[in-house]
Design a protein around this motif. Structure first.
Motif, PDB file in Angstrom:
ATOM      1  N   LEU A   1      35.881  25.243   4.831  1.00 41.04           N
ATOM      2  CA  LEU A   1      34.756  24.668   5.564  1.00 41.04           C
ATOM      3  C   LEU A   1      35.126  23.329   6.211  1.00 41.04           C
ATOM      4  O   LEU A   1      34.665  23.008   7.307  1.00 41.04           O
ATOM      5  CB  LEU A   1      33.561  24.479   4.624  1.00 41.04           C
ATOM      6  N   THR A   2      35.966  22.551   5.532  1.00 38.23           N
ATOM      7  CA  THR A   2      36.394  21.262   6.079  1.00 38.23           C
ATOM      8  C   THR A   2      37.233  21.467   7.332  1.00 38.23           C
ATOM      9  O   THR A   2      37.055  20.760   8.327  1.00 38.23           O
ATOM     10  CB  THR A   2      37.198  20.477   5.028  1.00 38.23           C
ATOM     11  N   LEU A   3      38.136  22.420   7.288  1.00 35.59           N
ATOM     12  CA  LEU A   3      38.964  22.711   8.464  1.00 35.59           C
ATOM     13  C   LEU A   3      38.089  23.105   9.649  1.00 35.59           C
ATOM     14  O   LEU A   3      38.326  22.676  10.784  1.00 35.59           O
ATOM     15  CB  LEU A   3      39.965  23.822   8.141  1.00 35.59           C
ATOM     16  N   ARG A   4      37.048  23.889   9.379  1.00 26.95           N
ATOM     17  CA  ARG A   4      36.128  24.281  10.444  1.00 26.95           C
ATOM     18  C   ARG A   4      35.398  23.066  11.005  1.00 26.95           C
ATOM     19  O   ARG A   4      35.249  22.919  12.227  1.00 26.95           O
ATOM     20  CB  ARG A   4      35.108  25.295   9.923  1.00 26.95           C
ATOM     21  N   SER A   5      34.935  22.170  10.125  1.00 29.78           N
ATOM     22  CA  SER A   5      34.207  20.979  10.574  1.00 29.78           C
ATOM     23  C   SER A   5      35.093  20.047  11.387  1.00 29.78           C
ATOM     24  O   SER A   5      34.648  19.454  12.377  1.00 29.78           O
ATOM     25  CB  SER A   5      33.646  20.223   9.358  1.00 29.78           C
ATOM     26  N   VAL A   6      36.365  19.915  10.968  1.00 31.64           N
ATOM     27  CA  VAL A   6      37.290  19.048  11.694  1.00 31.64           C
ATOM     28  C   VAL A   6      37.546  19.604  13.087  1.00 31.64           C
ATOM     29  O   VAL A   6      37.548  18.862  14.079  1.00 31.64           O
ATOM     30  CB  VAL A   6      38.613  18.896  10.913  1.00 31.64           C
ATOM     31  N   VAL A   7      37.761  20.913  13.173  1.00 30.71           N
ATOM     32  CA  VAL A   7      38.014  21.545  14.471  1.00 30.71           C
ATOM     33  C   VAL A   7      36.816  21.363  15.399  1.00 30.71           C
ATOM     34  O   VAL A   7      36.949  21.068  16.587  1.00 30.71           O
ATOM     35  CB  VAL A   7      38.346  23.040  14.304  1.00 30.71           C
ATOM     36  N   ARG A   8      35.612  21.526  14.833  1.00 35.79           N
ATOM     37  CA  ARG A   8      34.388  21.390  15.637  1.00 35.79           C
ATOM     38  C   ARG A   8      33.941  19.945  15.790  1.00 35.79           C
ATOM     39  O   ARG A   8      33.029  19.648  16.555  1.00 35.79           O
ATOM     40  CB  ARG A   8      33.258  22.203  14.984  1.00 35.79           C
ATOM     41  N   ARG A   9      34.552  19.032  15.017  1.00 33.24           N
ATOM     42  CA  ARG A   9      34.191  17.603  15.022  1.00 33.24           C
ATOM     43  C   ARG A   9      32.707  17.420  14.748  1.00 33.24           C
ATOM     44  O   ARG A   9      31.989  16.709  15.470  1.00 33.24           O
ATOM     45  CB  ARG A   9      34.586  16.947  16.341  1.00 33.24           C
ATOM     46  N   GLU A  10      32.259  18.044  13.661  1.00 36.12           N
ATOM     47  CA  GLU A  10      30.845  18.021  13.302  1.00 36.12           C
ATOM     48  C   GLU A  10      30.534  16.880  12.354  1.00 36.12           C
ATOM     49  O   GLU A  10      31.334  16.532  11.482  1.00 36.12           O
ATOM     50  CB  GLU A  10      30.440  19.335  12.624  1.00 36.12           C
ATOM     51  N   GLY A  11      29.296  16.309  12.471  1.00 34.54           N
ATOM     52  CA  GLY A  11      28.766  15.365  11.484  1.00 34.54           C
ATOM     53  C   GLY A  11      29.493  14.052  11.382  1.00 34.54           C
ATOM     54  O   GLY A  11      29.503  13.430  10.328  1.00 34.54           O
ATOM     55  N   ILE A  12      30.132  13.607  12.481  1.00 36.81           N
ATOM     56  CA  ILE A  12      30.886  12.357  12.414  1.00 36.81           C
ATOM     57  C   ILE A  12      29.978  11.166  12.161  1.00 36.81           C
ATOM     58  O   ILE A  12      30.306  10.255  11.417  1.00 36.81           O
ATOM     59  CB  ILE A  12      31.667  12.131  13.726  1.00 36.81           C
ATOM     60  N   SER A  13      28.798  11.171  12.773  1.00 39.86           N
ATOM     61  CA  SER A  13      27.895  10.025  12.680  1.00 39.86           C
ATOM     62  C   SER A  13      26.470  10.467  12.389  1.00 39.86           C
ATOM     63  O   SER A  13      26.093  11.608  12.670  1.00 39.86           O
ATOM     64  CB  SER A  13      27.899   9.227  13.993  1.00 39.86           C
ATOM     65  N   ALA A  14      25.706   9.557  11.829  1.00 39.18           N
ATOM     66  CA  ALA A  14      24.270   9.779  11.710  1.00 39.18           C
ATOM     67  C   ALA A  14      23.662   9.598  13.094  1.00 39.18           C
ATOM     68  O   ALA A  14      24.202   8.885  13.937  1.00 39.18           O
ATOM     69  CB  ALA A  14      23.667   8.770  10.730  1.00 39.18           C
ATOM     70  N   GLU A  15      22.535  10.217  13.347  1.00 40.44           N
ATOM     71  CA  GLU A  15      21.905  10.148  14.660  1.00 40.44           C
ATOM     72  C   GLU A  15      21.613   8.699  15.041  1.00 40.44           C
ATOM     73  O   GLU A  15      20.990   7.957  14.297  1.00 40.44           O
ATOM     74  CB  GLU A  15      20.614  10.959  14.664  1.00 40.44           C
ATOM     75  N   GLY A  16      22.118   8.297  16.221  1.00 35.49           N
ATOM     76  CA  GLY A  16      21.867   6.947  16.715  1.00 35.49           C
ATOM     77  C   GLY A  16      22.768   5.889  16.121  1.00 35.49           C
ATOM     78  O   GLY A  16      22.589   4.705  16.393  1.00 35.49           O
ATOM     79  N   CYS A  17      23.776   6.277  15.325  1.00 38.38           N
ATOM     80  CA  CYS A  17      24.650   5.306  14.681  1.00 38.38           C
ATOM     81  C   CYS A  17      26.105   5.658  14.951  1.00 38.38           C
ATOM     82  O   CYS A  17      26.452   6.805  15.161  1.00 38.38           O
ATOM     83  CB  CYS A  17      24.436   5.293  13.153  1.00 38.38           C
ATOM     84  N   ALA A  18      26.973   4.647  14.903  1.00 41.56           N
ATOM     85  CA  ALA A  18      28.403   4.896  15.069  1.00 41.56           C
ATOM     86  C   ALA A  18      28.979   5.505  13.805  1.00 41.56           C
ATOM     87  O   ALA A  18      29.945   6.241  13.840  1.00 41.56           O
ATOM     88  CB  ALA A  18      29.135   3.589  15.402  1.00 41.56           C
ATOM     89  N   THR A  19      28.387   5.187  12.659  1.00 46.21           N
ATOM     90  CA  THR A  19      28.848   5.766  11.396  1.00 46.21           C
ATOM     91  C   THR A  19      27.640   6.289  10.640  1.00 46.21           C
ATOM     92  O   THR A  19      27.137   7.340  10.925  1.00 46.21           O
ATOM     93  CB  THR A  19      29.624   4.710  10.574  1.00 46.21           C
ATOM     94  N   ILE A  20      27.160   5.533   9.647  1.00 48.58           N
ATOM     95  CA  ILE A  20      25.967   5.916   8.902  1.00 48.58           C
ATOM     96  C   ILE A  20      25.293   4.654   8.379  1.00 48.58           C
ATOM     97  O   ILE A  20      25.968   3.654   8.103  1.00 48.58           O
ATOM     98  CB  ILE A  20      26.328   6.866   7.728  1.00 48.58           C
TER      99      ILE A  20
END
Length: 203
Positions: free
Chosen positions: A177-196
Motif C-alpha cells: 500500500l505504501t508503494l502505491r501511495s508513493v507512486v500516486r503521491r497521495e496524502g502528502i499534506s492536510a487540506e490547506g497546509c504544507a504539511t499538517i
C-alpha cells in the motif's frame, strides 16, 4: 508471536543495511541537491522523537525547507519555506530515506506508527498511547491510509489497530500500500497546509 519478537527486528536489520548500501548514490545526490536548494540551511533535518515505550531518540530526515525568517526573526510559514526541490523530495518520500539509519540502530522499524513530537506524549489518551508499544516506523498503517490528509484522531486509531494486529502479513500489506501511495503521491499534506497542523489533544 515469533515475528513480533524476533523476525521483525531481523528483517529491519537486513533490509535497512542492504538499502543503505544500494541507495548510497541516491542519498548522496539528494543531499547535494538539497544543500544548494535550501539556501545554506543544510541537507539534513534532525529532531528528538519518542520511540518504543516513549524512549527519546534523534530522528534523521532530509531537510525540505529553508530557514528563512521575517523581519522580526521568526521563521516564515512552512508553505513559504518549502522549496521546489523540497516539495519533490517530500512528495516522492525521498526525505524519509535517512531514517534507514535509525532503523539499523534500532531506534525505529521499517513499519510502525510514525514517530511524532515529544510534547505530544502527555496529550495522548491511554488508548492512543498504545502506539508506543512498538518501535515507530518509516511507514505504517496510517501512512498508507491517508498519511497527512487524515485527522489526528483517525491517524491514532489506525496506529493502535496496527499495534494490535502486527504480523508478517500485515507488514507485507503495508509495504504494498505504501508503494502505491508513493507512486500516486497521495496524502502528502492536510487540506490547506504544507504539511499538517500540530496536534493539540483534540483535533
Amino acid at each position: 508471536m515469533i515475528y513480533r519478537r524476533f523476525g521483525k527486528r531481523a528483517t529491519d536489520i537486513l533490509v535497512s543495511a542492504t538499502a543503505l548500501l544500494c541507495l548510497s548514490p541516491v542519498l548522496a545526490a539528494t543531499a547535494l541537491w538539497l544543500h544548494f536548494a535550501n539556501k545554506g540551511a543544510g541537507a539534513f533535518f534532525t529532531q528528538l522523537r519518542p520511540g518504543r515505550n516513549g524512549k527519546i531518540f534523534r530522528l534523521y530526515k532530509f531537510k525540505t525547507m529553508t530557514d528563512e525568517r521575517d523581519a522580526e526573526g521568526r521563521l516564515l510559514p512552512d508553505a513559504q519555506r518549502l522549496t521546489r526541490a523540497g516539495a519533490f523530495v517530500r512528495s516522492t518520500s525521498l526525505d524519509e530515506l535517512p531514517q534507514l539509519w535509525n532503523v539499523l540502530r534500532g531506534d525505529m522499524s521499517l513499519i510502525g506508527p510514525r514517530p511524532l513530537l515529544p510534547q505530544y506524549l502527555p496529550l495522548y489518551s491511554p488508548e492512543q498511547s498504545r502506539r508506543h508499544d512498538v518501535r515507530p516506523g518509516i511507514t505504517g498503517w496510517a501512512q498508507c491510509h491517508g498519511r497527512n490528509a487524515i485527522s489526528w484522531a483517525k491517524k491514532f486509531e489506525l496506529d493502535v489497530w496496527y499495534v494490535r494486529n502486527l504480523s508478517f502479513i500485515t507488514d507485507l500489506r503495508i509495504i504494498a500500500l505504501t508503494l502505491r501511495s508513493v507512486v500516486r503521491r497521495e496524502g502528502i499534506s492536510a487540506e490547506g497546509c504544507a504539511t499538517i497542523e500540530p496536534f493539540n489533544g483534540k483535533n
